[in-house]
Design a protein around this motif. Structure first.
Motif, PDB file in Angstrom:
ATOM      1  N   LYS A   1       0.823  -1.209   0.000  1.00 48.84           N
ATOM      2  CA  LYS A   1       0.000   0.000   0.000  1.00 48.84           C
ATOM      3  C   LYS A   1       0.860   1.262   0.000  1.00 48.84           C
ATOM      4  CE  LYS A   1      -4.006   1.945   2.444  1.00 48.84           C
ATOM      5  NZ  LYS A   1      -3.500   3.243   2.913  1.00 48.84           N
ATOM      6  N   GLN A   2       1.897   1.256   0.856  1.00 51.84           N
ATOM      7  CA  GLN A   2       2.794   2.412   0.929  1.00 51.84           C
ATOM      8  C   GLN A   2       3.522   2.639  -0.392  1.00 51.84           C
ATOM      9  OE1 GLN A   2       3.246   4.578   3.384  1.00 51.84           O
ATOM     10  NE2 GLN A   2       3.241   3.606   5.384  1.00 51.84           N
ATOM     11  N   LEU A   3       4.057   1.569  -0.960  1.00 56.81           N
ATOM     12  CA  LEU A   3       4.804   1.696  -2.211  1.00 56.81           C
ATOM     13  C   LEU A   3       3.908   2.185  -3.344  1.00 56.81           C
ATOM     14  CD1 LEU A   3       7.031  -1.521  -2.055  1.00 56.81           C
ATOM     15  CD2 LEU A   3       7.688   0.831  -1.510  1.00 56.81           C
ATOM     16  N   THR A   4       2.683   1.682  -3.406  1.00 57.70           N
ATOM     17  CA  THR A   4       1.737   2.109  -4.439  1.00 57.70           C
ATOM     18  C   THR A   4       1.384   3.578  -4.275  1.00 57.70           C
ATOM     19  OG1 THR A   4       0.804  -0.106  -4.621  1.00 57.70           O
ATOM     20  CG2 THR A   4      -0.554   1.717  -5.431  1.00 57.70           C
ATOM     21  N   GLU A   5       1.092   3.979  -3.044  1.00 60.02           N
ATOM     22  CA  GLU A   5       0.708   5.372  -2.781  1.00 60.02           C
ATOM     23  C   GLU A   5       1.820   6.348  -3.139  1.00 60.02           C
ATOM     24  OE1 GLU A   5      -0.418   5.508   1.302  1.00 60.02           O
ATOM     25  OE2 GLU A   5      -2.433   4.692   0.937  1.00 60.02           O
ATOM     26  N   HIS A   6       3.073   5.921  -2.977  1.00 70.41           N
ATOM     27  CA  HIS A   6       4.202   6.811  -3.255  1.00 70.41           C
ATOM     28  C   HIS A   6       4.726   6.686  -4.684  1.00 70.41           C
ATOM     29  CE1 HIS A   6       4.228   8.148   0.815  1.00 70.41           C
ATOM     30  NE2 HIS A   6       4.634   7.000   1.325  1.00 70.41           N
ATOM     31  N   GLY A   7       4.091   5.836  -5.499  1.00 72.56           N
ATOM     32  CA  GLY A   7       4.456   5.750  -6.908  1.00 72.56           C
ATOM     33  C   GLY A   7       5.654   4.894  -7.236  1.00 72.56           C
ATOM     34  N   ALA A   8       5.986   3.940  -6.370  1.00 69.86           N
ATOM     35  CA  ALA A   8       7.108   3.037  -6.667  1.00 69.86           C
ATOM     36  C   ALA A   8       6.732   2.123  -7.827  1.00 69.86           C
ATOM     37  CB  ALA A   8       7.463   2.216  -5.440  1.00 69.86           C
ATOM     38  N   LYS A   9       7.632   1.990  -8.781  1.00 71.80           N
ATOM     39  CA  LYS A   9       7.370   1.151  -9.956  1.00 71.80           C
ATOM     40  C   LYS A   9       7.856  -0.278  -9.714  1.00 71.80           C
ATOM     41  CE  LYS A   9       7.386   4.890 -13.358  1.00 71.80           C
ATOM     42  NZ  LYS A   9       7.413   6.020 -12.424  1.00 71.80           N
ATOM     43  N   VAL A  10       7.399  -0.831  -8.615  1.00 74.70           N
ATOM     44  CA  VAL A  10       7.744  -2.202  -8.258  1.00 74.70           C
ATOM     45  C   VAL A  10       6.462  -2.926  -7.851  1.00 74.70           C
ATOM     46  CG1 VAL A  10      10.051  -1.539  -7.454  1.00 74.70           C
ATOM     47  CG2 VAL A  10       8.158  -1.652  -5.820  1.00 74.70           C
ATOM     48  N   VAL A  11       6.540  -4.245  -7.857  1.00 73.43           N
ATOM     49  CA  VAL A  11       5.383  -5.051  -7.468  1.00 73.43           C
ATOM     50  C   VAL A  11       5.860  -6.194  -6.582  1.00 73.43           C
ATOM     51  CG1 VAL A  11       5.539  -6.457  -9.564  1.00 73.43           C
ATOM     52  CG2 VAL A  11       3.372  -6.336  -8.304  1.00 73.43           C
ATOM     53  N   ILE A  12       5.059  -6.513  -5.564  1.00 73.65           N
ATOM     54  CA  ILE A  12       5.349  -7.664  -4.703  1.00 73.65           C
ATOM     55  C   ILE A  12       4.338  -8.750  -5.040  1.00 73.65           C
ATOM     56  CG2 ILE A  12       5.525  -8.525  -2.344  1.00 73.65           C
ATOM     57  CD1 ILE A  12       6.049  -5.643  -1.435  1.00 73.65           C
ATOM     58  N   HIS A  13       4.824  -9.818  -5.648  1.00 77.57           N
ATOM     59  CA  HIS A  13       3.961 -10.947  -6.017  1.00 77.57           C
ATOM     60  C   HIS A  13       3.857 -11.913  -4.842  1.00 77.57           C
ATOM     61  CE1 HIS A  13       3.922  -9.815 -10.259  1.00 77.57           C
ATOM     62  NE2 HIS A  13       5.244  -9.667 -10.184  1.00 77.57           N
ATOM     63  N   THR A  14       2.662 -12.411  -4.586  1.00 77.49           N
ATOM     64  CA  THR A  14       2.481 -13.486  -3.625  1.00 77.49           C
ATOM     65  C   THR A  14       2.492 -14.806  -4.368  1.00 77.49           C
ATOM     66  OG1 THR A  14       1.150 -12.125  -2.122  1.00 77.49           O
ATOM     67  CG2 THR A  14       0.931 -14.514  -1.915  1.00 77.49           C
ATOM     68  N   ILE A  15       3.413 -15.678  -4.027  1.00 79.40           N
ATOM     69  CA  ILE A  15       3.484 -17.009  -4.618  1.00 79.40           C
ATOM     70  C   ILE A  15       2.788 -17.934  -3.625  1.00 79.40           C
ATOM     71  CG2 ILE A  15       4.966 -18.750  -5.655  1.00 79.40           C
ATOM     72  CD1 ILE A  15       5.138 -15.895  -6.907  1.00 79.40           C
ATOM     73  N   ARG A  16       1.556 -18.257  -3.920  1.00 79.95           N
ATOM     74  CA  ARG A  16       0.702 -18.933  -2.954  1.00 79.95           C
ATOM     75  C   ARG A  16       1.340 -20.226  -2.428  1.00 79.95           C
ATOM     76  NH1 ARG A  16      -4.145 -17.610  -1.678  1.00 79.95           N
ATOM     77  NH2 ARG A  16      -4.365 -16.284  -3.526  1.00 79.95           N
ATOM     78  N   GLY A  17       1.368 -20.338  -1.105  1.00 82.44           N
ATOM     79  CA  GLY A  17       1.913 -21.525  -0.466  1.00 82.44           C
ATOM     80  C   GLY A  17       3.427 -21.539  -0.380  1.00 82.44           C
ATOM     81  N   VAL A  18       4.077 -20.504  -0.915  1.00 78.94           N
ATOM     82  CA  VAL A  18       5.548 -20.474  -0.922  1.00 78.94           C
ATOM     83  C   VAL A  18       6.085 -19.208  -0.250  1.00 78.94           C
ATOM     84  CG1 VAL A  18       7.639 -20.600  -2.322  1.00 78.94           C
ATOM     85  CG2 VAL A  18       5.575 -21.845  -3.034  1.00 78.94           C
ATOM     86  N   GLY A  19       5.811 -18.053  -0.857  1.00 82.88           N
ATOM     87  CA  GLY A  19       6.366 -16.825  -0.303  1.00 82.88           C
ATOM     88  C   GLY A  19       6.086 -15.635  -1.189  1.00 82.88           C
ATOM     89  N   TYR A  20       7.100 -14.764  -1.324  1.00 86.20           N
ATOM     90  CA  TYR A  20       6.902 -13.499  -2.020  1.00 86.20           C
ATOM     91  C   TYR A  20       8.070 -13.214  -2.964  1.00 86.20           C
ATOM     92  CZ  TYR A  20       3.656 -13.018   1.824  1.00 86.20           C
ATOM     93  OH  TYR A  20       2.637 -13.246   2.725  1.00 86.20           O
TER      94      TYR A  20
END
Length: 224
Positions: A199-218
């Motif tokens: 949420k913080q990164l999106t609000e501040h305009g960071a051009k990155v994404v955090i993917h959730t790999i279900r059952g494994v991690g990020y």
């Protein structure tokens, strides 16, 4: 970056932890060989600082056991045994470096940094991805060169994901990095901090994404 301090002198271990904290590291402290084995088995550490004169055995036995198990954890031996043969035995038992007491905190930090700079280790003071920069010393983030404020726990999540950007980080590793040996942790605690960070990164305009790999991690990557 979380470290494990294995030292039975409570005053010294607190001083070492304080010095490492000032240098930007978080630490867990244990005081025996048994506790060291348990900690290494349950938490993923960046490195261990190991005393040899432990109340329930020789620290070298812990070190040799780790190496027999092919455990790659970097180990810096910190001990009163400063003789030549002591140093040789420590290094041949699998220590990455050996520092005799008394010592200067500045030298301990420098030796630790040298270990973590080696190929395959994790040191890096300025971590970058797209328009996001994280300064591991000040624990401050910059997005498009503008400073932004996030909480200490969110910063811990960001650091471990940035250090392994483009790779999946198991949820357990993220939890260890944030909480270490703090005790009971809510089952959804990691998800909460990852969500807040997103949420913080999106609000501040960071051009990155955090993917959730279900059952494994990020996995953190540049936004496409």
């Amino acid at each position: 970056m979380r470290l494990l301090i294995v030292e039975d002198n409570a005053q010294l271990s607190r001083l070492v932890a304080a010095g490492l904290s000032a240098a930007g590291y978080e630490s867990d402290i244990v005081s025996s060989a048994a506790e060291a084995r348990e900690a290494v088995g349950s938490v993923s550490y960046a490195a261990m600082i190991l005393d040899l004169g432990l109340p329930d055995g020789d620290g070298l036995s812990v070190l040799r056991e780790l190496r027999r198990q092919m455990e790659p954890l970097p180990v810096l031996v910190l001990t009163a045994r400063g003789g030549l043969q002591d140093r040789v035995n420590g290094l041949r038992s699998g220590a990455d470096d050996y520092l005799a007491k008394p010592f200067a905190m500045e030298e301990l930090v420098a030796r630790l940094e040298a270990i973590l700079r080696r190929p395959g280790q994790l040191l890096g003071r300025s971590l970058r991805l797209a328009n996001l920069v994280y300064d591991t010393e000040s624990r401050q983030i910059f997005i498009d060169d503008q400073p932004r404020i996030i909480s200490a726990r969110e910063a811990s999540v960001l650091e471990i994901l940035l250090r392994r950007q483009g790779r999946v980080v198991p949820k357990k590793n993220v939890e260890d990095h944030i909480f270490g040996l703090e005790g009971e942790v809510a089952s959804n605690a990691v998800e909460v901090y990852v969500s807040r960070l997103r949420k913080q990164l999106t609000e501040h305009g960071a051009k990155v994404v955090i993917h959730t790999i279900r059952g494994v991690g990020y996995l953190m990557a540049e936004e496409k």
